[in-house]
Enzyme design. Structure first.
Site, PDB file in Angstrom:
ATOM      1  CE  LYS A  74      -3.946  -1.769   2.191  1.00 22.76           C
ATOM      2  NZ  LYS A  74      -5.159  -1.931   3.383  1.00 22.76           N
ATOM      3  N   GLY A 138      -1.021  -1.978   9.296  1.00 19.63           N
ATOM      4  CA  GLY A 138      -1.539  -1.533   8.023  1.00 19.63           C
ATOM      5  C   GLY A 138      -2.779  -0.835   8.171  1.00 19.63           C
ATOM      6  CG  MET A 207      -8.780 -12.497  13.514  1.00 17.61           C
ATOM      7  SD  MET A 207      -7.485 -12.086  12.109  1.00 17.61           S
ATOM      8  CE  MET A 207      -8.200 -13.167  10.787  1.00 17.61           C
ATOM      9  CB  VAL A 229     -10.216  -3.725  12.249  1.00 19.81           C
ATOM     10  CG1 VAL A 229     -10.144  -2.036  12.447  1.00 19.81           C
ATOM     11  CG2 VAL A 229      -9.302  -4.306  12.751  1.00 19.81           C
ATOM     12  CD  GLN A 259     -12.362  -3.012   0.645  1.00 20.84           C
ATOM     13  OE1 GLN A 259     -11.740  -2.310  -0.496  1.00 20.84           O
ATOM     14  NE2 GLN A 259     -12.703  -4.121   0.664  1.00 20.84           N
TER      15      GLN A 259
HETATM   16  P1  NAD Z   1      -0.803  -5.923  11.122  1.00 19.34           P
HETATM   17  O1  NAD Z   1       0.036  -7.174  11.241  1.00 19.34           O
HETATM   18  O2  NAD Z   1      -0.183  -5.016  10.196  1.00 19.34           O
HETATM   19  O3  NAD Z   1      -0.744  -4.901  12.244  1.00 19.34           O
HETATM   20  C1  NAD Z   1      -1.423  -5.623  13.646  1.00 19.34           C
HETATM   21  C2  NAD Z   1      -0.634  -4.805  14.787  1.00 19.34           C
HETATM   22  O4  NAD Z   1      -1.446  -5.106  15.864  1.00 19.34           O
HETATM   23  C3  NAD Z   1       0.553  -5.161  14.881  1.00 19.34           C
HETATM   24  O5  NAD Z   1       1.517  -3.985  14.795  1.00 19.34           O
HETATM   25  C4  NAD Z   1       0.781  -5.861  16.095  1.00 19.34           C
HETATM   26  O6  NAD Z   1       2.022  -5.681  17.036  1.00 19.34           O
HETATM   27  C5  NAD Z   1      -0.185  -5.244  16.892  1.00 19.34           C
HETATM   28  N1  NAD Z   1      -0.789  -6.056  18.125  1.00 19.34           N
HETATM   29  C6  NAD Z   1      -1.085  -7.411  18.155  1.00 19.34           C
HETATM   30  N2  NAD Z   1      -1.495  -7.864  19.218  1.00 19.34           N
HETATM   31  C7  NAD Z   1      -1.632  -6.712  19.943  1.00 19.34           C
HETATM   32  C8  NAD Z   1      -2.043  -6.705  21.354  1.00 19.34           C
HETATM   33  N3  NAD Z   1      -2.689  -7.653  21.993  1.00 19.34           N
HETATM   34  N4  NAD Z   1      -2.127  -5.365  21.917  1.00 19.34           N
HETATM   35  C9  NAD Z   1      -1.399  -4.324  21.163  1.00 19.34           C
HETATM   36  N5  NAD Z   1      -1.041  -4.473  19.747  1.00 19.34           N
HETATM   37  C10 NAD Z   1      -1.205  -5.839  19.186  1.00 19.34           C
HETATM   38  O7  NAD Z   1      -2.253  -6.122  10.742  1.00 19.34           O
HETATM   39  P2  NAD Z   1      -3.354  -5.462   9.705  1.00 19.34           P
HETATM   40  O8  NAD Z   1      -3.238  -5.686   8.369  1.00 19.34           O
HETATM   41  O9  NAD Z   1      -3.253  -3.957  10.344  1.00 19.34           O
HETATM   42  O10 NAD Z   1      -4.651  -6.028  10.254  1.00 19.34           O
HETATM   43  C11 NAD Z   1      -5.058  -6.074  11.671  1.00 19.34           C
HETATM   44  C12 NAD Z   1      -6.405  -6.842  11.420  1.00 19.34           C
HETATM   45  O11 NAD Z   1      -7.421  -6.034  10.871  1.00 19.34           O
HETATM   46  C13 NAD Z   1      -6.330  -8.063  10.791  1.00 19.34           C
HETATM   47  O12 NAD Z   1      -5.950  -9.433  11.549  1.00 19.34           O
HETATM   48  C14 NAD Z   1      -8.063  -8.387  10.227  1.00 19.34           C
HETATM   49  O13 NAD Z   1      -8.621  -9.054  11.088  1.00 19.34           O
HETATM   50  C15 NAD Z   1      -8.324  -6.889  10.192  1.00 19.34           C
HETATM   51  N6  NAD Z   1      -8.462  -6.424   8.846  1.00 19.34           N
HETATM   52  C16 NAD Z   1      -9.890  -5.908   8.636  1.00 19.34           C
HETATM   53  C17 NAD Z   1     -10.442  -5.486   7.438  1.00 19.34           C
HETATM   54  C18 NAD Z   1     -11.305  -4.543   7.584  1.00 19.34           C
HETATM   55  O14 NAD Z   1     -11.727  -3.891   6.375  1.00 19.34           O
HETATM   56  N7  NAD Z   1     -12.527  -4.610   8.338  1.00 19.34           N
HETATM   57  C19 NAD Z   1      -9.237  -5.196   6.363  1.00 19.34           C
HETATM   58  C20 NAD Z   1      -8.055  -5.812   6.641  1.00 19.34           C
HETATM   59  C21 NAD Z   1      -7.654  -6.653   7.867  1.00 19.34           C
END
Ligand code: NAD
Length: 285
Positions: A74, A138, A207, A229, A259
């Site tokens: 992205k 992300g 999840m 999310v 989106q």
């Molecule tokens: P990512 O791996 O880029 O980021 C997740 C972040 O969460 C990481 O920086 C990690 O260190 C942090 N993290 C994990 N567990 C934690 C905790 N207990 N406390 C604090 N921080 C914690 O993942 P992403 O791409 O940002 O996606 C996150 C989630 O979003 C995915 O798992 C998916 O379920 C969801 N998602 C939703 C959509 C939507 O449109 N609703 C789209 C894509 C992904």
């Protein structure tokens, strides 16, 4: 109306479970436009050795009308485009590329607009002044930018990796030109949540592979709203516990659907039926 086929694609790593292709194909067809949406998975042997620019230009040259871009491309996609819409440029991230007839490629960010629309509909009139966000990956980037450009004056962001929370705060603050976001420690985040208006989970917690919640929900009370999310499952442990405490909630499906709704409009110039796209999304669950 033209009956020309719409050709779209998704560029990203490990995208076999994405529900976005089905939403676009069904919506295009409902408008009388046969629509083909291909997964261009950048970890498959055919594409793993190709640069992002090669995949992008191949899609353009083969007549694709648009592309969605997901992890990990992205940010990297921006300098490869001819033009970038203001929001995507400000955030430094695009998830949607519109390819014009003449091959010009323009980047947009419909994660930002999609989250904002979900928030406005799902939590209409909720207090948004002070919000805590857990997770600075992300999706977290788009959610944070969306919150502070849609009414949140003060956003606290925590992540297990504190440097990520700080980097997100720095980049969103730079983008919006004010100190709207503060990176804080994930340890003791409950104290901040207790005095905030709402909280968003932008981690994968909830999840099946990441069971549980990212914070102790006993800090919540009826006056809080809680967003998640995660959409697999839709009803996460966080949302179930929050609702049991009387909180208003926003599940992850709205961002995921909107989106795509916003991207479909940009790709085709047609007005999508958001309810129909949501039905397609839910039918895949
Ligand atoms: P990512 O791996 O880029 O980021 C997740 C972040 O969460 C990481 O920086 C990690 O260190 C942090 N993290 C994990 N567990 C934690 C905790 N207990 N406390 C604090 N921080 C914690 O993942 P992403 O791409 O940002 O996606 C996150 C989630 O979003 C995915 O798992 C998916 O379920 C969801 N998602 C939703 C959509 C939507 O449109 N609703 C789209 C894509 C992904």
């Amino acid at each position: 109306m033209t009956s020309e086929t719409i050709l779209l694609g998704l560029i990203g790593d490990d995208i076999s479970l994405s529900r976005t292709p089905a939403m676009h194909e069904a919506e295009g067809l409902a408008h009388g436009r046969p629509t083909v949406y291909r997964r261009l998975d950048t970890v498959t042997p055919r594409l793993a050795d190709r640069s992002l620019n090669e995949v992008l230009t191949a899609a353009r040259d083969l007549g694709f009308n648009g592309l969605n871009i997901t992890h990990p491309h992205k940010q990297a996609v921006l300098p490869l485009l001819d033009d970038v819409a203001p929001q995507a440029a400000e955030l430094g991230s695009a998830n949607t590329v519109v390819i014009a007839e003449d091959g010009t490629m323009t980047g947009h960010n419909t994660d930002v607009t999609g989250f904002a629309r979900g928030l406005a509909e799902g939590l209409a009139d909720a207090a948004m002044d002070t919000v805590v966000q857990v997770g600075a990956g992300g999706v977290g980037n788009a959610v944070a930018y969306s919150l502070v450009t849609n009414g949140t004056a003060k956003l606290l962001v925590a992540d297990l990796d504190q440097t990520r929370a700080q980097a997100l705060a720095d980049s969103v603050n730079r983008a919006v030109g004010r100190e709207a976001v503060t990176g804080v420690s994930a340890l003791g985040i409950e104290e901040h949540i207790a005095v905030a208006d709402g909280v968003v989970n932008a981690t994968p917690m909830g999840m099946p592979a990441h069971p549980g919640t990212a914070f102790d929900t006993s800090c919540l009370s009826q006056r809080h709203w809680v967003g998640d999310v995660v959409y697999m499952p839709i009803e996460t442990q966080l949302l179930a516990e929050s609702r049991a405490l009387g909180c208003r909630t926003l599940d992850g499906t709205r961002m995921a659907v909107y989106q795509a709704v916003d991207a479909f409009r940009l790709f085709t110039g047609l007005e999508p039926d958001a309810r129909r796209m949501r039905e397609t999304f839910l039918s895949l669950g």
